[in-house]
Design a protein around this motif. Structure first.
Motif, mmCIF file in Angstrom:
data_model
loop_
_atom_site.group_PDB
_atom_site.id
_atom_site.type_symbol
_atom_site.label_atom_id
_atom_site.label_comp_id
_atom_site.label_asym_id
_atom_site.label_seq_id
_atom_site.Cartn_x
_atom_site.Cartn_y
_atom_site.Cartn_z
ATOM 1 N N UNK A 196 42.004 40.365 38.448
ATOM 2 C CA UNK A 196 41.014 40.725 39.467
ATOM 3 C C UNK A 196 40.222 41.962 39.052
ATOM 4 N N UNK A 197 38.972 42.019 39.502
ATOM 5 C CA UNK A 197 38.227 43.272 39.401
ATOM 6 C C UNK A 197 38.794 44.246 40.438
ATOM 7 N N UNK A 198 38.829 45.533 40.099
ATOM 8 C CA UNK A 198 39.425 46.538 40.987
ATOM 9 C C UNK A 198 38.345 47.471 41.513
ATOM 10 N N UNK A 199 38.366 47.761 42.810
ATOM 11 C CA UNK A 199 37.453 48.734 43.411
ATOM 12 C C UNK A 199 38.231 49.952 43.876
ATOM 13 N N UNK A 200 37.664 51.130 43.648
ATOM 14 C CA UNK A 200 38.216 52.324 44.287
ATOM 15 C C UNK A 200 37.464 52.504 45.606
ATOM 16 N N UNK A 201 38.212 52.725 46.702
ATOM 17 C CA UNK A 201 37.571 52.848 48.016
ATOM 18 C C UNK A 201 37.961 54.168 48.673
ATOM 19 N N UNK A 202 37.227 54.470 49.750
ATOM 20 C CA UNK A 202 37.628 55.561 50.628
ATOM 21 C C UNK A 202 38.504 54.900 51.703
ATOM 22 N N UNK A 248 35.832 49.897 34.842
ATOM 23 C CA UNK A 248 35.601 48.776 33.917
ATOM 24 C C UNK A 248 36.912 48.021 33.700
ATOM 25 N N UNK A 249 36.928 46.746 34.129
ATOM 26 C CA UNK A 249 38.186 46.004 34.144
ATOM 27 C C UNK A 249 38.852 45.924 32.774
ATOM 28 N N UNK A 250 38.041 45.799 31.719
ATOM 29 C CA UNK A 250 38.614 45.618 30.381
ATOM 30 C C UNK A 250 39.454 46.826 29.942
ATOM 31 N N UNK A 251 39.247 47.975 30.589
ATOM 32 C CA UNK A 251 40.009 49.171 30.206
ATOM 33 C C UNK A 251 41.243 49.391 31.087
ATOM 34 N N UNK A 252 41.448 48.516 32.068
ATOM 35 C CA UNK A 252 42.576 48.693 32.999
ATOM 36 C C UNK A 252 43.765 47.812 32.604
#
Ligand code: CTP
Ligand code: MG
Length: 254
Positions: free
Chosen positions: A155-161, A177-181
């Motif tokens: 999955x793509x990851x979002x940082x949220x408040x 950037x997903x490729x770096x996670x």
């Protein structure tokens, strides 16, 4: 013993002794009501026994320290006695603490002096393949102070408040950037001295042991993890774990 039978210098370096600490003291709140998570059965065998067998399957692991639920050490001892485990492996059981971090620390405190490499493995990852365990040990033997098995993310990851009220819309802050996670698993492997220092120094709440070593400024490296090393966290994970066990049984010809 004659001089000839002593290990050569190279052999004794690779013969650094390895112990595994298995934190199993959690309640398993996200799994729902019932026994502590590590004591729940997967295809008839407690999750903890699967996890202990998975680590003891590595010929390099000569001691497994199980960190039991705070009042469950006698029960865990009798479980270990009641199940077949490799003769070459020693076992210790100690009671755990309120947090995972505290439980791991209690396991480390119980380690005899003659172990130089320590693996920390969640009882909640009962199906980790032995090749993953051995890859982690190998990387520590080659000199990394901390080694973590990990997988790329689907999955793509979002940082949220985070919202004050659960369920409310949450503003997105960033999209790494997903490729770096990487999603990290266990067993995480450590030079013992480094891990003990991390547990003595870092007091922040963390969700894995390697991040404590990162906080010391030491290098942590990632090696390939495995799909089957997933963590049993929610009810659906039990279904997946039992399906993996059923598939293994078919493949093994039982
Ligand atoms: N753990 C532990 N001591 C604690 C809390 C957790 O030894 N006080 C262990 C768990 O038994 C598990 C591992 O740490 O093997 C990973 O934790 P997690 O998956 O979060 O398990 P639980 O804490 O049991 O589950 P939950 O958070 O849903 O309650
Ligand atoms: Mg937990």
């Amino acid at each position: 013993m004659s001089d000839d039978s002593r290990p050569s210098r190279t052999e004794s370096r690779t013969a650094l002794r390895t112990a595994a600490v298995i934190p199993a003291a959690g309640r398993g709140v996200r799994l729902g009501p019932g026994a502590p998570k590590a004591l729940r059965a997967l295809n008839g065998t407690p999750m903890l026994i699967h996890a202990v067998r998975a680590l003891a399957a590595s010929r390099a692991v000569s001691l497994v320290v199980v960190v039991a639920p705070p009042d469950g050490a006698p029960e865990v001892k009798s479980l270990l006695d009641a199940h077949a485990l490799p003769d070459r492996t020693d076992f210790l059981v100690v009671p755990g603490g309120e947090s995972r971090q505290e439980s791991v620390k209690l396991g480390l405190d119980a380690l005899p002096p003659d172990y130089d490499i320590v693996l920390v493995h969640d009882a909640a990852r009962p199906l980790v393949p032995v090749d993953t365990v051995d890859a982690v040990i190998q990387a520590v033997r080659e000199g990394a102070p901390a080694v973590v098995p990990a997988l790329p993310l689907a999955d793509t990851v979002k940082e949220v408040e985070p919202a004050a009220t659960p369920g409310d819309p949450e503003p997105v802050v960033a999209t790494p950037e997903r490729a770096r996670l990487r999603a990290v698993q266990t067993p995480q492997g450590f030079d013992r001295t480094t891990l003990v220092r991390a547990h003595e120094t870092v007091t922040d709440n963390v969700t894995d042991d390697a991040s404590m070593v990162e906080q010391l400024g030491e290098q942590v490296v990632v090696v390939p993890g495995h799909e089957e090393a997933f963590k049993v966290t929610r009810p659906l994970d039990l279904v997946l774990a039992e399906a993996v066990l059923a598939r293994r049984r078919l493949n093994d010809g039982f």
